[in-house]
Design an enzyme around this catalytic site. Structure first.
Site, mmCIF file in Angstrom:
data_model
loop_
_atom_site.group_PDB
_atom_site.id
_atom_site.type_symbol
_atom_site.label_atom_id
_atom_site.label_comp_id
_atom_site.label_asym_id
_atom_site.label_seq_id
_atom_site.Cartn_x
_atom_site.Cartn_y
_atom_site.Cartn_z
ATOM 1 N N ASP A 1 -7.870 -5.263 -0.105
ATOM 2 C CA ASP A 1 -8.403 -6.527 -1.113
ATOM 3 C C ASP A 1 -7.978 -7.776 -1.045
ATOM 4 O O ASP A 1 -8.659 -8.596 -1.541
ATOM 5 C CB ASP A 1 -7.948 -5.733 -2.470
ATOM 6 C CG ASP A 1 -8.540 -4.381 -2.541
ATOM 7 O OD1 ASP A 1 -9.735 -4.161 -2.672
ATOM 8 O OD2 ASP A 1 -7.821 -3.634 -3.162
ATOM 9 N N HIS B 1 0.736 -1.144 0.048
ATOM 10 C CA HIS B 1 0.024 -0.132 -0.060
ATOM 11 C C HIS B 1 0.937 1.157 -0.094
ATOM 12 O O HIS B 1 2.042 1.030 0.675
ATOM 13 C CB HIS B 1 -0.902 0.127 1.158
ATOM 14 C CG HIS B 1 -2.137 0.937 1.044
ATOM 15 N ND1 HIS B 1 -2.017 2.262 1.409
ATOM 16 C CD2 HIS B 1 -3.363 0.775 0.619
ATOM 17 C CE1 HIS B 1 -3.157 2.811 1.140
ATOM 18 N NE2 HIS B 1 -3.845 1.958 0.422
HETATM 19 N N1 ACO Z 1 4.166 -7.578 -4.549
HETATM 20 C C1 ACO Z 1 5.515 -7.553 -4.748
HETATM 21 N N2 ACO Z 1 6.368 -6.327 -4.519
HETATM 22 C C2 ACO Z 1 5.808 -5.260 -4.188
HETATM 23 C C3 ACO Z 1 4.141 -5.226 -3.981
HETATM 24 C C4 ACO Z 1 3.666 -6.440 -4.174
HETATM 25 N N3 ACO Z 1 2.250 -6.337 -4.120
HETATM 26 N N4 ACO Z 1 3.846 -4.013 -3.698
HETATM 27 C C5 ACO Z 1 5.113 -3.170 -3.995
HETATM 28 N N5 ACO Z 1 6.084 -3.831 -4.033
HETATM 29 C C6 ACO Z 1 7.746 -3.416 -4.334
HETATM 30 C C7 ACO Z 1 8.038 -2.954 -5.220
HETATM 31 O O1 ACO Z 1 8.408 -3.900 -6.371
HETATM 32 C C8 ACO Z 1 8.901 -1.836 -5.046
HETATM 33 O O2 ACO Z 1 10.283 -2.544 -4.740
HETATM 34 P P1 ACO Z 1 11.671 -1.838 -4.988
HETATM 35 O O3 ACO Z 1 11.503 -0.670 -4.201
HETATM 36 O O4 ACO Z 1 12.562 -2.721 -4.620
HETATM 37 O O5 ACO Z 1 11.678 -1.905 -6.416
HETATM 38 C C9 ACO Z 1 8.384 -1.248 -3.639
HETATM 39 O O6 ACO Z 1 7.677 -2.533 -3.173
HETATM 40 C C10 ACO Z 1 7.601 -0.098 -3.585
HETATM 41 O O7 ACO Z 1 6.600 -0.352 -4.488
HETATM 42 P P2 ACO Z 1 5.791 0.958 -5.232
HETATM 43 O O8 ACO Z 1 5.194 0.272 -6.638
HETATM 44 O O9 ACO Z 1 6.833 1.917 -5.477
HETATM 45 O O10 ACO Z 1 5.053 1.256 -4.053
HETATM 46 P P3 ACO Z 1 3.595 2.067 -4.526
HETATM 47 O O11 ACO Z 1 3.321 2.940 -3.004
HETATM 48 O O12 ACO Z 1 3.655 2.909 -5.652
HETATM 49 O O13 ACO Z 1 2.508 0.909 -4.838
HETATM 50 C C11 ACO Z 1 0.555 -0.480 -4.680
HETATM 51 C C12 ACO Z 1 1.341 0.745 -3.916
HETATM 52 C C13 ACO Z 1 0.382 0.156 -6.208
HETATM 53 C C14 ACO Z 1 -0.705 -0.694 -3.979
HETATM 54 C C15 ACO Z 1 1.595 -1.652 -4.695
HETATM 55 O O14 ACO Z 1 1.764 -2.203 -3.557
HETATM 56 C C16 ACO Z 1 0.906 -2.899 -5.618
HETATM 57 O O15 ACO Z 1 1.055 -2.870 -6.756
HETATM 58 N N6 ACO Z 1 0.056 -3.824 -4.916
HETATM 59 C C17 ACO Z 1 -0.694 -4.763 -5.368
HETATM 60 C C18 ACO Z 1 -1.718 -4.364 -6.094
HETATM 61 C C19 ACO Z 1 -2.665 -3.984 -4.937
HETATM 62 O O16 ACO Z 1 -3.084 -4.620 -4.029
HETATM 63 N N7 ACO Z 1 -3.572 -2.892 -4.988
HETATM 64 C C20 ACO Z 1 -4.345 -2.332 -4.146
HETATM 65 C C21 ACO Z 1 -3.891 -1.466 -3.040
HETATM 66 S S1 ACO Z 1 -5.427 -1.011 -1.861
HETATM 67 C C22 ACO Z 1 -6.477 -0.080 -2.656
HETATM 68 O O17 ACO Z 1 -5.965 0.715 -3.752
HETATM 69 C C23 ACO Z 1 -7.768 -0.056 -2.504
#
Ligand code: ACO
Length: 426
Positions: free
Chosen positions: A361, A304
């Site tokens: 979720d 998140h």
């Molecule tokens: N699985 C694996 N790695 C992840 C995940 C994940 N679910 N989420 C984040 N990371 C990692 C990224 O690869 C990144 O790694 P790095 O720094 O080594 O390159 C780091 O964690 C940061 O990730 P970002 O994408 O920069 O973080 P951001 O805050 O932009 O992303 C997000 C948040 C989009 C929710 C992300 O965690 C994700 O894609 N999760 C899966 C989709 C999801 O469940 N979305 C629902 C969110 S809740 C809502 O909106 C209702």
């Protein structure tokens, strides 16, 4: 004492005030930055950018705190109903009994949808996404029910109309997609019971309303009701800032929610868990795949932007799944997979280092499936729940004394000025 941030640029010293929220959050007020310095800020994804001051929702991502108008999500989930929480979000205070009765009457009065709208529903191709349909239909509401804006009371009427009709439209789209007769709302049923009845009642098997299921749906929608400046709420505020009608702004929010990184994650989680189940339930493989930087796969329902600990909504959702499924005599193999996946991920160094925990979720699809909600409606269920938050945020933005048309800037990195080349010389 006022606090300032000082910085030097081009040999000159500038000061920008620090503003502090009621919970101690601090921000640099850079409203005058460009005027004073000629600079803009660059912040992809708005990771460090506050877009507004808001009195609606407080989140502490480090401690896993979520409060609507100061009241914790845990307390609301235990004691409130979705309608009462909607009132709280939209009006700032919990309603008195009289106010609650009044809003219930109005929600009932507004629950029917113009018969002509059914024709629209019927003409979407089979298999069309319910999110696309919902976004289009909410936008279309403006043509059937012009927005009332002349008095406070008139605005409230428009907003309650939206809150009431969204569940009728969602249930209607489900019935029509199945080729079934539409079930009309009933004045004797509460908001959530009415929705369930419109979804599942039919002449062959009349729907029996179960108070525990109704309570669970109330909790589900309370958990989704607002989440401060997330992607879809930001969309509502940005689109609303152009002073479009409220239906168009909410329709934009629904469209933004659709994506798998946002509200569409509840479907993506279901697909991921089903895929793991199909491949023999190997959760370790999924965790390894999610860690692989060369693989675009991520653990859906994990991570998140704000929470760097367990999402408090996910905690409640998980508890709810554990009580609702046995109550309904449902054994969902995906629940075992989800729990194993969570266990393995939470012990994994990568997930620990990146502060990745289940979000709202992760368990919500399993809950919705237990209620009989079809998978392609999962994100629609999220959208219904989020509506009071969008409405509250839209309204706050309309009344904001610092209101401005939302219009970010950019740093241009394209070609410098050059000559047009006629076709025969290219
Ligand atoms: N699985 C694996 N790695 C992840 C995940 C994940 N679910 N989420 C984040 N990371 C990692 C990224 O690869 C990144 O790694 P790095 O720094 O080594 O390159 C780091 O964690 C940061 O990730 P970002 O994408 O920069 O973080 P951001 O805050 O932009 O992303 C997000 C948040 C989009 C929710 C992300 O965690 C994700 O894609 N999760 C899966 C989709 C999801 O469940 N979305 C629902 C969110 S809740 C809502 O909106 C209702």
């Amino acid at each position: 004492m006022s606090e300032y941030v000082k910085f030097e640029f081009d040999g000159q010293l500038y000061e920008f005030p620090i503003i502090t929220g009621t919970e101690g959050e601090k921000a640099i007020d850079i409203a005058a930055l460009r005027k004073k310095t000629g600079l803009i800020t660059l912040d992809p994804g708005f990771v460090n950018t506050g877009s507004c001051e808001s009195q609606i929702t407080f989140m502490d991502g480090e401690k896993g705190v979520l409060r609507y108008r100061g009241i914790s999500i845990e307390e609301l989930a235990e004691h409130s109903t979705f309608v009462e929480t909607s009132y709280l979000l939209m009006n700032g205070e919990l309603p008195t009994l009289e106010e609650l009765t009044n809003i219930r009457v109005q929600l009932n009065d507004q629950s029917l949808v113009h018969e002509d709208m059914q024709i629209f529903f019927q003409n979407f191709p089979r298999g069309a996404s319910p999110m696309g349909i919902l976004s289009a239909m909410v936008n279309a509401l403006r043509s059937f029910y012009p927005e009332l804006t002349h008095t406070e009371e008139a605005i409230n009427k428009t907003l309650l109309r939206l809150l009431s009709k969204i569940r009728t439209m969602a249930a209607m789209s489900y019935k029509i997609s199945r080729g079934h007769k539409v079930v009309y709302p009933r004045a004797d049923l509460t908001y959530c019971a009415n929705f369930l009845n419109m979804m599942f009642d039919n002449p062959v098997n009349p729907y029996e309303i179960d108070k525990d299921v109704v309570k669970a749906l109330n909790v589900f929608w309370i958990l989704h009701a607002d989440h401060e400046q997330n992607c879809s709420t930001a969309a509502v505020r940005v689109v609303g800032s152009g002073r479009v009608n409220v239906y168009a702004a909410i329709s934009a929010g629904i469209a933004a929610l659709w994506g798998p990184l946002h509200g569409g994650a509840n479907i993506a989680v279901f697909e991921m868990l089903s895929e793991i189940a199909k491949n023999g339930g190997d959760v370790k493989y999924a965790v390894e795949k999610a860690k692989d930087r060369d693989d675009p796969f991520r653990l859906m329902g994990f991570g998140h932007r704000v929470y760097k600990t367990y999402d408090p909504r996910a905690k409640i959702m998980k508890e709810m799944v554990d009580t609702v499924l046995p109550k309904l005599n449902i054994e969902d193999p995906l629940l075992d997979i989800a729990k194993k996946l969570e266990e393995v991920a939470l012990k994994d160094e990568y997930f620990i280092d990146h502060n990745l925990y289940p979000n709202v979720d992760f368990y919500s699809g399993i809950f919705l499936r237990a209620l009989g909600i079809p998978v392609n409606m999962f994100t629609v269920m999220f959208a219904i729940g989020r509506l009071p938050g969008w409405i509250a945020q839209w309204r706050e933005s309309m009344d904001d004394p610092h209101w401005k048309l939302n219009r970010p800037r950019q740093i241009y990195i394209g070609p410098k000025q050059r000559k047009y080349i006629p076709m025969d010389k290219r």
